[in-house]
Design a protein around this motif. Sequence first.
Motif, mmCIF file in Angstrom:
data_model
loop_
_atom_site.group_PDB
_atom_site.id
_atom_site.type_symbol
_atom_site.label_atom_id
_atom_site.label_comp_id
_atom_site.label_asym_id
_atom_site.label_seq_id
_atom_site.Cartn_x
_atom_site.Cartn_y
_atom_site.Cartn_z
ATOM 1 N N LEU A 292 0.824 -1.198 0.000
ATOM 2 C CA LEU A 292 0.000 0.000 0.000
ATOM 3 C C LEU A 292 0.863 1.255 0.000
ATOM 4 C CD1 LEU A 292 -2.710 1.463 0.217
ATOM 5 C CD2 LEU A 292 -2.664 1.020 2.684
ATOM 6 N N ALA A 293 1.920 1.264 0.785
ATOM 7 C CA ALA A 293 2.820 2.422 0.814
ATOM 8 C C ALA A 293 3.409 2.684 -0.566
ATOM 9 C CB ALA A 293 3.928 2.203 1.835
ATOM 10 N N GLY A 294 3.731 1.624 -1.285
ATOM 11 C CA GLY A 294 4.242 1.787 -2.639
ATOM 12 C C GLY A 294 3.222 2.422 -3.562
ATOM 13 N N PHE A 295 1.966 2.015 -3.422
ATOM 14 C CA PHE A 295 0.921 2.610 -4.252
ATOM 15 C C PHE A 295 0.722 4.087 -3.914
ATOM 16 C CE2 PHE A 295 -0.990 -1.842 -4.645
ATOM 17 C CZ PHE A 295 -0.476 -2.027 -5.924
ATOM 18 N N VAL A 296 0.772 4.431 -2.638
ATOM 19 C CA VAL A 296 0.609 5.837 -2.249
ATOM 20 C C VAL A 296 1.715 6.692 -2.864
ATOM 21 C CG1 VAL A 296 0.606 7.447 -0.306
ATOM 22 C CG2 VAL A 296 -0.672 5.306 -0.152
ATOM 23 N N THR A 297 2.944 6.198 -2.824
ATOM 24 C CA THR A 297 4.048 6.915 -3.472
ATOM 25 C C THR A 297 3.789 7.072 -4.972
ATOM 26 O OG1 THR A 297 5.636 6.103 -1.844
ATOM 27 C CG2 THR A 297 6.524 6.850 -3.946
ATOM 28 N N GLU A 298 3.275 6.026 -5.580
ATOM 29 C CA GLU A 298 2.943 6.045 -7.005
ATOM 30 C C GLU A 298 1.876 7.093 -7.302
ATOM 31 O OE1 GLU A 298 2.976 1.973 -8.849
ATOM 32 O OE2 GLU A 298 0.894 2.502 -9.281
ATOM 33 N N LEU A 299 0.847 7.141 -6.466
ATOM 34 C CA LEU A 299 -0.226 8.123 -6.639
ATOM 35 C C LEU A 299 0.318 9.537 -6.553
ATOM 36 C CD1 LEU A 299 -2.907 6.435 -4.376
ATOM 37 C CD2 LEU A 299 -3.202 6.847 -6.804
ATOM 38 N N HIS A 300 1.081 9.808 -5.507
ATOM 39 C CA HIS A 300 1.625 11.151 -5.321
ATOM 40 C C HIS A 300 2.503 11.556 -6.508
ATOM 41 C CE1 HIS A 300 1.109 11.027 -0.654
ATOM 42 N NE2 HIS A 300 0.006 11.394 -1.270
ATOM 43 N N GLY A 301 3.291 10.625 -7.004
ATOM 44 C CA GLY A 301 4.184 10.936 -8.113
ATOM 45 C C GLY A 301 3.458 11.299 -9.388
ATOM 46 N N GLN A 302 2.186 10.907 -9.479
ATOM 47 C CA GLN A 302 1.386 11.225 -10.664
ATOM 48 C C GLN A 302 0.361 12.319 -10.396
ATOM 49 O OE1 GLN A 302 0.743 7.367 -13.168
ATOM 50 N NE2 GLN A 302 0.717 6.796 -11.015
ATOM 51 N N GLY A 303 0.518 13.001 -9.246
ATOM 52 C CA GLY A 303 -0.303 14.170 -8.983
ATOM 53 C C GLY A 303 -1.580 13.928 -8.223
ATOM 54 N N THR A 304 -1.803 12.731 -7.715
ATOM 55 C CA THR A 304 -3.009 12.450 -6.931
ATOM 56 C C THR A 304 -2.749 12.785 -5.469
ATOM 57 O OG1 THR A 304 -3.749 10.724 -8.447
ATOM 58 C CG2 THR A 304 -4.648 10.683 -6.205
ATOM 59 N N THR A 305 -3.547 13.688 -4.922
ATOM 60 C CA THR A 305 -3.352 14.147 -3.545
ATOM 61 C C THR A 305 -4.478 13.718 -2.609
ATOM 62 O OG1 THR A 305 -4.337 16.267 -4.206
ATOM 63 C CG2 THR A 305 -1.923 16.122 -4.199
ATOM 64 N N THR A 306 -5.613 13.316 -3.151
ATOM 65 C CA THR A 306 -6.720 12.772 -2.358
ATOM 66 C C THR A 306 -7.175 11.490 -3.021
ATOM 67 O OG1 THR A 306 -7.476 14.992 -1.717
ATOM 68 C CG2 THR A 306 -9.054 13.197 -1.465
ATOM 69 N N PHE A 307 -7.377 10.435 -2.232
ATOM 70 C CA PHE A 307 -7.791 9.171 -2.829
ATOM 71 C C PHE A 307 -8.626 8.378 -1.842
ATOM 72 C CE2 PHE A 307 -3.526 8.960 -1.129
ATOM 73 C CZ PHE A 307 -3.552 7.869 -0.269
ATOM 74 N N GLU A 308 -9.548 7.625 -2.406
ATOM 75 C CA GLU A 308 -10.404 6.706 -1.669
ATOM 76 C C GLU A 308 -9.843 5.307 -1.809
ATOM 77 O OE1 GLU A 308 -14.131 3.966 -2.246
ATOM 78 O OE2 GLU A 308 -12.260 4.290 -3.350
ATOM 79 N N ILE A 309 -10.063 4.453 -0.797
ATOM 80 C CA ILE A 309 -9.660 3.045 -0.861
ATOM 81 C C ILE A 309 -10.820 2.185 -0.373
ATOM 82 C CG2 ILE A 309 -8.075 1.259 -0.058
ATOM 83 C CD1 ILE A 309 -5.978 3.391 0.390
ATOM 84 N N LYS A 310 -11.127 1.134 -1.121
ATOM 85 C CA LYS A 310 -12.178 0.203 -0.736
ATOM 86 C C LYS A 310 -11.586 -1.068 -0.129
ATOM 87 C CE LYS A 310 -14.841 1.761 -4.722
ATOM 88 N NZ LYS A 310 -15.696 2.718 -4.010
#
Length: 397
Positions: free
Chosen positions: A125-143
Amino acid sequence: MGTTLITNIAELTTNVERDGDPCGTLHDAAVVIESDRIAWVGVGTEAHDVASRFARSETGESVVDAGGRAVIPGFVDSHTHLVFGGDRADEFEARMTGTPYAAGGIRRTVAATRAATDDELRARLAGFVTELHGQGTTTFEIKTGYGLTVADEERLARLAAEVTREVTFLGAHIVPVEYADRRDAYVDLVCDEMLRACAPHTRWVDVFCERGAFSPEESRRILAAGVAHGLEPRVHGNQLGPGEGVRLAVSMGAASVDHCTYLDDDDVTALAGSDTVATLLPGVEFSTRQPYPDARRLIDAGVTVALASDCNPGSSFTSSMPLMVALAVREMGMTPSEAVWAATAGGARALRRDDVGALAPGMRADLVMLDAPTRVHLAYRPGVPLVHAVWTGGARL
C-alpha cells in the motif's frame, strides 16, 4: 510550515467558475500558500505586487518560480482498491487474446489477500501511495472487498485508514466461495457482524450491484445497513450490462455511482435530477476491452461526472489519473478541460468534499505543477510524465 508564493504560472486551473469557464482559468498567475491552505490567488500585476512584497520580506517565506508552467488542483481519485495481495497479469493477457472479463476473478485476489500478512499489505500500500503522489493524486479513496471475512475486511479497512480518511466498506464485492451455496447467510454477515467490525474505520459503504455479484434487492439491504451504521452510500453499477444500479444509487441518495458503462435514457434522467455523481473509470475499459462510457451524453444532460482510476489487480491495474484524463478525451467525448475538471473537482464531489478539488482561499493546498504550459498537455502528450512538482496540505513532496 510557513508561507509559500508560487509565481510565474502560465495557466492556473482554479475550478472556481469564471465567465462561464468551469475551470476558472487564470493566466500569468500566482498562488500563496499559508500553512496547509490556499491563502490567495491572483493574476497579472497583482501577482507581481505579491512577488515584490515577498522579495522584500525577511521572515523566511519561500518563493517558487513556476517558469511558465501550468498548475492544477491535485487529482482526486474517488475509486480505488489498493489493499490486496497477489497478481492477475495472466488474466489481462488472456483478455488481450479474447477471453471476456468476468467478476469471478475477484476470488483469486481474495485468496491471495487473505494469505498476506499485515506488514506485506502495508508495504505494498505504501508503494501505491508513493505512485499516486508521483502522478499528482493528492486525495484518494480506498475500498475493502478483498477479505470477505469479518477479520480480513476489518484489517483491510484499518490498513486503508492509515493512509486516507476516505475508506469504503465493500464487503459486498462478491460472494466468497465458502458461501457459494449460502448467499443469504453471507448477506446477513455483511449487514451485521462485518459492518460492525468495519464501520469504525470507514466513511462509506459500497456494493457491487451487478450480475455475478449482488442483486438490486440484496444491494439495497446492504446499503441500508451501512447507513444505519453511520456510513454514506456509493454503488458499483451498470458495468457489465444494463441494470438497476444507477437508479438504486439515486434512490438511496448515494454520493456516486461508479462505472456507468451501460445506461438507458431513464438512468441518465435519474442522474441528471439528482446529486449523485457519475464516476467513470476508463482504465477498466482500456483493460477489459468493454465499450467506453458515453461521457458526452452525461455532460450534455447536466450530470456531474467524475473520473477515477479504479486501480485494482483485475480490471484496471493503473493508478494514473493523467491516463484517465487522456482516455476520457480520446475515447469518451470529453474536452481536455472537462476531463481535468472531472479528475479534480468531480472527484471531490464524488467524495462530498468541499476542501479539495479547487484552488481558492481556504481550500487545502493540494496542487500540481505540470511540465507543460497548459492542462491540455495531459491529453495531448499521453504517457509522458508531466508532473513537475506536487504539494499536499501545503507541503511539497
